[in-house]
Design a protein around this motif. Structure first.
Motif: not given
Lengths: 242, 242
Positions: A127-138
DNA sequence: ACCTGAACACCGTTCAAGT
DNA sequence: ACCTGAACACCGTTCAAGT
């Protein structure tokens, strides 16, 4: 006696061998029948011998789940985030379907072993590599929940193995009539799911389709949030400003 | 002796009383410590006496779940479908949080009692009344999964009750450094979730927010499908035409 | 006919006694 | 020092013997 008598089982015990034997036993007889004593017997060993390789039964179960996680296949690194998550989760699903006890074991375990953390890290990293913030990934990981392990909860009964001795046709019909009156909507969606074939309510629905339906619904939903620059801070203050 | 000696527990046993005692005992000592023998002792009764009111332990657990379901509050019938589902599910959540063992019990039960079916029927009926087709309602229920019972799976460790004897500060730091190297993304999302307060990884996240986030994501997603007139037949043939 | 104590066939885990 | 048989404190459930 039988100390060196039978000569068949001579491979020395190891944690690896104990865990693999646990997996094989659970595959064969179900998780409920896996006990320290039974597993020891299967390995041709005194129960106490297992305690040198696992601290207790909980650790045995954790280790058995780790063996299943070890069967997950990492996806092609060139895939975009959505395809990568899909592949990873569907690979997890195949492994969990190969070991029918794994679903329940994963649900009931609370210990996060290195194998568990490693898998979660890989999913989060995608997810992070796909442009998601750490917040949204969580939040996305929470929304996926156990679906990252490739299964969703059973909504309806498991197909039953003829435990009651097959009711007479008229009794069967009376039962169905009562069901239709008491649970009309459940009946309706069961009919919709099976196009009319009601061999056991909820029995014949396409679980793989349901799984992918929900997975894609969630992935499309969070994709939209990512595009919109969603943050949990903004979401919270939208509900309770200040 | 003790047949009529102590005089304290004289209320006659009933299924109701057995189930309520089971719930109370599980609330007190946890579900793992609830055994037929222990429950009988709690009721001042010989273990065998319970078997007149529940067929076996499985049925006891099913009945205990039914007691919890009995605590769900039906929502105001004037609410629109989305608000009604939200209220219903959040009411279920409150009941499940009151009985910490209920989550696991619901996950492990496969029997669909009348109470379970009644609740599922009510939820399905709410979607149908809100303009969802039976087909879409079925898939929506699957997508919600156990979230209709008010809980989502634990992704991270439960907060641990100091089982290991508190490592030294430098060991603690070394452990954190290793964690950061091995699981950078898990660490990152844990930091994002707790705004930096890492008292136990994953310990301090706002579960209620996560639950509502996922619930609303799903409800908004299916709302969109409803507006678009989504059908599973169309979805299937989009993937595999013909 | 009803009730229940004892028994059966298991558990996970400890520990002291043996080599 | 290592290993393990016996024991401990439990299980869910059956069943025959008692009233």
């Amino acid at each position: 006696m039988a100390q060196q008598g039978d000569g068949v089982r001579r491979a020395p015990l190891s944690r690896e061998r104990v865990l693999r034997a646990g997996v094989a036993l659970a595959d064969e007889v179900g998780i409920a029948a896996v006990s320290m004593r039974r597993l020891a017997q299967e390995l041709g060993v005194v129960p106490m011998a297992l305690y040198k390789h696992v601290a207790n039964k909980d650790e045995l179960l954790d280790g058995m789940v780790d063996v299943v996680i070890g069967e997950f296949e990492p996806p092609d690194p060139d895939l975009d985030w959505k395809a990568a998550v899909r592949r990873r989760v569907l690979s997890a699903r195949r492994a969990v379907l190969r070991h029918p006890w794994a679903r329940q074991a994963i649900e009931s375990r609370t210990r996060r072993t290195p194998a568990v953390l490693g898998y979660m890290d890989a999913v989060a990293g995608t997810f992070r590599a796909g442009g998601f913030s750490a917040d949204l990934t969580h939040h996305v990981m929470h929304a996926l929940g156990n679906r990252i392990w490739g299964f969703s909860p059973e909504l309806f009964d498991e197909p039953r193995g003829a435990e009651s001795p097959a009711p007479s046709p008229e009794e069967q019909q009376a039962r169905e009539a009562e069901f239709a009156q008491r649970y009309p909507h459940v009946l309706e969606i069961a009919v919709a799911a099976t196009q009319g074939d009601l061999s056991g309510v909820g029995g014949g629905c396409d679980e793989q389709f349901e799984f992918e339906f929900a997975l894609d619904l969630l992935l499309d939903g969070v994709d939209r949030l990512r595009e919109q620059g969603w943050t949990s801070r903004a979401a919270r203050s939208a509900v309770a400003p200040g």
